[in-house]
Design a protein around this motif. Structure first.
Motif, PDB file in Angstrom:
ATOM      1  N   ASN A 119       0.858  -1.169   0.000  1.00  0.00           N
ATOM      2  CA  ASN A 119       0.000   0.000   0.000  1.00  0.00           C
ATOM      3  C   ASN A 119       0.902   1.228   0.000  1.00  0.00           C
ATOM      4  O   ASN A 119       2.105   1.114  -0.254  1.00  0.00           O
ATOM      5  CB  ASN A 119      -0.972  -0.013   1.183  1.00  0.00           C
ATOM      6  CG  ASN A 119      -0.243  -0.062   2.521  1.00  0.00           C
ATOM      7  OD1 ASN A 119       0.886   0.429   2.664  1.00  0.00           O
ATOM      8  ND2 ASN A 119      -0.902  -0.649   3.526  1.00  0.00           N
ATOM      9  N   GLN A 120       0.359   2.379   0.284  1.00  0.00           N
ATOM     10  CA  GLN A 120       1.157   3.606   0.186  1.00  0.00           C
ATOM     11  C   GLN A 120       2.266   3.667   1.238  1.00  0.00           C
ATOM     12  O   GLN A 120       3.256   4.360   1.040  1.00  0.00           O
ATOM     13  CB  GLN A 120       0.242   4.829   0.321  1.00  0.00           C
ATOM     14  CG  GLN A 120      -0.704   4.999  -0.868  1.00  0.00           C
ATOM     15  CD  GLN A 120      -1.599   6.223  -0.737  1.00  0.00           C
ATOM     16  OE1 GLN A 120      -1.740   6.772   0.345  1.00  0.00           O
ATOM     17  NE2 GLN A 120      -2.182   6.653  -1.852  1.00  0.00           N
ATOM     18  N   GLU A 121       2.094   2.926   2.327  1.00  0.00           N
ATOM     19  CA  GLU A 121       3.057   3.032   3.419  1.00  0.00           C
ATOM     20  C   GLU A 121       3.931   1.796   3.590  1.00  0.00           C
ATOM     21  O   GLU A 121       5.100   1.913   3.965  1.00  0.00           O
ATOM     22  CB  GLU A 121       2.319   3.302   4.737  1.00  0.00           C
ATOM     23  CG  GLU A 121       1.559   4.617   4.763  1.00  0.00           C
ATOM     24  CD  GLU A 121       0.882   4.847   6.102  1.00  0.00           C
ATOM     25  OE1 GLU A 121       1.122   4.049   7.029  1.00  0.00           O
ATOM     26  OE2 GLU A 121       0.113   5.811   6.215  1.00  0.00           O
ATOM     27  N   PHE A 122       3.371   0.616   3.323  1.00  0.00           N
ATOM     28  CA  PHE A 122       4.084  -0.613   3.668  1.00  0.00           C
ATOM     29  C   PHE A 122       4.072  -1.599   2.505  1.00  0.00           C
ATOM     30  O   PHE A 122       3.174  -1.602   1.675  1.00  0.00           O
ATOM     31  CB  PHE A 122       3.449  -1.288   4.884  1.00  0.00           C
ATOM     32  CG  PHE A 122       3.411  -0.440   6.121  1.00  0.00           C
ATOM     33  CD1 PHE A 122       4.561  -0.222   6.871  1.00  0.00           C
ATOM     34  CD2 PHE A 122       2.231   0.153   6.525  1.00  0.00           C
ATOM     35  CE1 PHE A 122       4.521   0.559   8.005  1.00  0.00           C
ATOM     36  CE2 PHE A 122       2.177   0.941   7.661  1.00  0.00           C
ATOM     37  CZ  PHE A 122       3.331   1.144   8.405  1.00  0.00           C
ATOM     38  N   THR A 123       5.087  -2.455   2.485  1.00  0.00           N
ATOM     39  CA  THR A 123       5.121  -3.623   1.618  1.00  0.00           C
ATOM     40  C   THR A 123       5.250  -4.860   2.499  1.00  0.00           C
ATOM     41  O   THR A 123       6.158  -4.942   3.332  1.00  0.00           O
ATOM     42  CB  THR A 123       6.290  -3.569   0.633  1.00  0.00           C
ATOM     43  OG1 THR A 123       6.100  -2.474  -0.263  1.00  0.00           O
ATOM     44  CG2 THR A 123       6.374  -4.860  -0.176  1.00  0.00           C
ATOM     45  N   THR A 124       4.323  -5.795   2.318  1.00  0.00           N
ATOM     46  CA  THR A 124       4.348  -7.032   3.100  1.00  0.00           C
ATOM     47  C   THR A 124       4.753  -8.184   2.195  1.00  0.00           C
ATOM     48  O   THR A 124       4.130  -8.406   1.151  1.00  0.00           O
ATOM     49  CB  THR A 124       2.966  -7.319   3.705  1.00  0.00           C
ATOM     50  OG1 THR A 124       2.573  -6.213   4.526  1.00  0.00           O
ATOM     51  CG2 THR A 124       3.003  -8.591   4.541  1.00  0.00           C
TER      52      THR A 124
END
Length: 231
Positions: free
Chosen positions: A16-21
């Motif tokens: 998403n705009q803040e995190f990569t999982t």
């Protein structure tokens, strides 16, 4: 040659705009059609993601997936639906039956937009008889038990006679007796019709009765063993 699915250096990320999982991490795995294969692991380990990728419902972030010699990650989007129809049947925990359609109509639904060489209604009736619902052809999902609805879903997955059945928690919503019946049905289909079955489960008892168990944790394979392997 035994039908097989090869996962080569498969990784899958969700961003998403803040995190990569990172959900799957460099998975290398071959699944064989002559083995009844269970995928186990805690919630969030990547089990359903693997099934989604193998079923071509989603794309890996990196790596390739082969059905025998065919690299399905290179198939154009407009051709993937045809590939899935010919090769793969899906069974889900939530059944995904259309409530306004009868059992027979639900089983026929994957064939509606397609030209096939066989009688659609006859094929659907044959599959419902195979799963023990010959007397429920005209019943709506609301008139069926959970176990019966899952049998309709299995008949729908089988109606185009695929090479593989991919089942995501197929007994997850069922009572003990119905779960046992569904497990036994999938195993008998695998053995009698030489259809590869890969199923995701939290049930360690069912997993222990499969031919092969693949265990995931935090997006990686932590164990891979077959019936009869030393413990």
């Amino acid at each position: 040659m035994v039908n097989h699915i090869l996962l080569h250096n498969i990784s899958k990320n969700f961003s998403n705009q803040e995190f990569t999982t990172e959900v799957l991490k460099n998975i290398n795995l071959t699944i064989y059609g002559n083995e009844y294969t269970a995928i186990i692991g805690p919630s969030g380990s990547g089990k359903s993601t693997i099934l989604s990728l193998v079923g071509t419902l989603d794309d890996p972030t990196s790596g390739q997936i082969y059905f025998n010699e065919l690299d399905v990650t290179s198939i154009k989007k407009d051709k993937l639906a045809d590939f899935r129809f010919e090769q793969i049947g899906f069974v889900f925990q939530q059944y995904h039956l259309l409530p306004s359609l009868t059992a027979l109509e639900n089983v026929m639904s994957p064939m509606v937009p397609r030209k096939v060489s066989y009688d659609k209604k006859g094929q659907a009736e044959e599959m419902l008889e195979l799963v023990g619902l010959k007397d429920k052809l005209n019943s709506l999902p609301s008139q069926l038990s959970g176990g019966q609805q899952q049998r309709v879903a299995i008949a729908r997955a089988l109606v185009h006679k695929p090479k593989w059945i991919l089942a995501d928690e197929p007994t997850g919503n069922l009572d003990v007796e119905s779960s046992e019946n569904i497990f036994a049905l999938l195993k008998s289909i695998h053995q009698e019709y030489q259809i590869g079955v890969v199923f995701v489960t939290h049930d360690s008892e069912f997993a222990s009765r499969s031919d092969r168990i693949i265990e995931l944790r935090d997006g990686s394979i932590v164990a891979d063993y077959r019936k009869g392997d030393p413990t």
